[in-house]
Design an enzyme around this catalytic site. Structure first.
Site, PDB file in Angstrom:
ATOM      1  CE  LYS A   1     -48.625  10.666 -20.777  1.00 23.47           C
ATOM      2  NZ  LYS A   1     -48.013   9.522 -21.465  1.00 23.47           N
TER       3      LYS A   1
ATOM      4  CB  SER B   1     -38.417  12.254 -17.166  1.00 27.82           C
ATOM      5  OG  SER B   1     -39.265  13.094 -17.293  1.00 27.82           O
TER       6      SER B   1
HETATM    7  N1  PMP Z   1     -41.668  12.066 -18.080  1.00 28.76           N
HETATM    8  C1  PMP Z   1     -42.420  12.064 -17.191  1.00 28.76           C
HETATM    9  C2  PMP Z   1     -42.351  12.951 -16.074  1.00 28.76           C
HETATM   10  C3  PMP Z   1     -43.599  11.781 -17.490  1.00 28.76           C
HETATM   11  O1  PMP Z   1     -44.882  11.729 -16.812  1.00 28.76           O
HETATM   12  C4  PMP Z   1     -43.784  10.800 -18.561  1.00 28.76           C
HETATM   13  C5  PMP Z   1     -45.201   9.915 -18.881  1.00 28.76           C
HETATM   14  N2  PMP Z   1     -45.050   8.857 -18.190  1.00 28.76           N
HETATM   15  C6  PMP Z   1     -42.852  10.549 -19.357  1.00 28.76           C
HETATM   16  C7  PMP Z   1     -41.652  11.191 -19.208  1.00 28.76           C
HETATM   17  C8  PMP Z   1     -42.806   9.724 -20.782  1.00 28.76           C
HETATM   18  O2  PMP Z   1     -43.742  10.123 -21.721  1.00 28.76           O
HETATM   19  P1  PMP Z   1     -44.398   9.018 -22.640  1.00 28.76           P
HETATM   20  O3  PMP Z   1     -45.378   8.070 -22.030  1.00 28.76           O
HETATM   21  O4  PMP Z   1     -45.237   9.748 -23.556  1.00 28.76           O
HETATM   22  O5  PMP Z   1     -43.452   8.041 -22.973  1.00 28.76           O
END
Ligand code: PMP
Length: 304
Positions: free
Chosen positions: A36, A253
């Site tokens: 991010k 994630s």
């Molecule tokens: N994994 C984590 C740990 C995140 O903080 C985020 C951001 N919300 C994401 C995945 C997903 O990324 P994006 O917002 O670009 O879809």
């Protein structure tokens, strides 16, 4: 910021066909510790360019954590106060990191998750509209643009144009939209896929189950070639495997993205699949991710 390493996975991919490779972009190497940092920087720059962000303004947003950390870091470096609305159940470490950068964390109802944070943030701004600059990561085109301008070109260069599949988890969807757009422009045959929690109640911090969520304005499902549903259990198991088999301690994630990438990889004979590991795992040590992990017992050495 950016220019993160692209690591070829060699442990969890052991049983794949010989000409199928899986690569992970290690976004934990960004200065704020996650993917991010890229959109946060782009949204800050845009605010300064348009004049919407200027002295006297406070930066505010709703974020499940990593965007907040990135905004807090940048606000501190550039001299702007930052207020962040975060769900009450966001991990303790992330909250502490935000506060260590001098930002203020405003808690929203933990039961309402990230959508509750979005709604609460709207209320705070409505009560004092002139005070705030809202980067608005769910609706701001600068979010996917950051990935179009940086993540996409880096992956293209690091794979020497050989990438065949790109797969990322969806939160705001900025990563998959922006990176996917760039890669498809370079080679329309590149398959762009999203890993999504399989249920509205999930433990994959940072990701969104679209069917039961406020759909981000930057999200366009038509640009995806497919979605892979991921269960919390499979994602967590993959986090444990990445620790033991790759020497990578990552967040939930990343486990989800890796599990989904392997599901795709299993069905192919020739492929270079690139996925994104959005952050490292140290800030989740106090979460349910690691509750009871000792039951796994000692690691079994390869071939042992
Ligand atoms: N994994 C984590 C740990 C995140 O903080 C985020 C951001 N919300 C994401 C995945 C997903 O990324 P994006 O917002 O670009 O879809």
């Amino acid at each position: 910021m950016g220019r993160t390493p692209l690591l070829r996975l060699t442990g969890v991919t052991r049983d794949l066909p010989p000409d199928v490779r899986v690569w992970a972009k290690l976004e934990g190497f960004n200065p704020g510790g996650s993917v991010k940092d890229r959109p946060a920087l782009r949204m800050f720059q845009q605010g300064l360019e348009t004049g919407e962000l200027r002295q006297g303004k406070t930066v505010i947003d709703s974020t499940s954590g990593n965007t907040g950390i990135a905004l807090a870091m940048m606000g501190s470096a550039l001299g702007y106060p930052v207020h962040l609305v975060i769900p009450g159940n966001a991990s303790l470490e992330r909250r502490q990191i935000i506060e260590a950068y001098g930002a203020i964390a405003i808690e929203s109802d933990p039961l309402e998750g990230s959508d509750g944070a979005i709604r609460h943030c709207r209320e705070v701004i409505a009560a004092n509209p002139d005070r705030y600059f809202k980067p608005d990561q769910y609706f701001n085109p600068a979010n996917p643009l950051a990935h179009y301008e940086t993540t996409g070109p880096e992956i293209w260069q690091q794979t020497e144009g050989k990438v065949t599949h790109f797969l990322a988890g969806i939160g705001t969807s900025g990563t998959v939209m922006g990176t996917g757009r760039f890669l498809k422009e370079k080679n329309p045959a590149v398959q762009v896929l999203a890993a999504e929690p399989d249920d509205s109640f999930h433990g994959l911090e940072g990701l969104k189950h679209m069917a039961s969520s406020i759909v981000p304005g930057i999200y366009n499902e038509l640009e995806l070639d497919g979605k892979v549903p991921v269960s919390t259990e499979d994602a967590y198991d993959m986090v444990y495997r990445l620790g033991r088999e790759e020497g990578l301690l990552v967040g939930q994630s990343s486990g989800g993205a890796c599990w989904a990438a392997l599901e795709i990889a299993k069905r192919l004979e020739h492929a270079d699949i690139v996925t994104v590991f959005p952050d490292f795992g140290d800030k989740y040590l106090s979460t349910t991710l690691w509750a009871g992990w000792e039951e796994l017992g000692p690691a079994v050495p390869a071939g042992g």
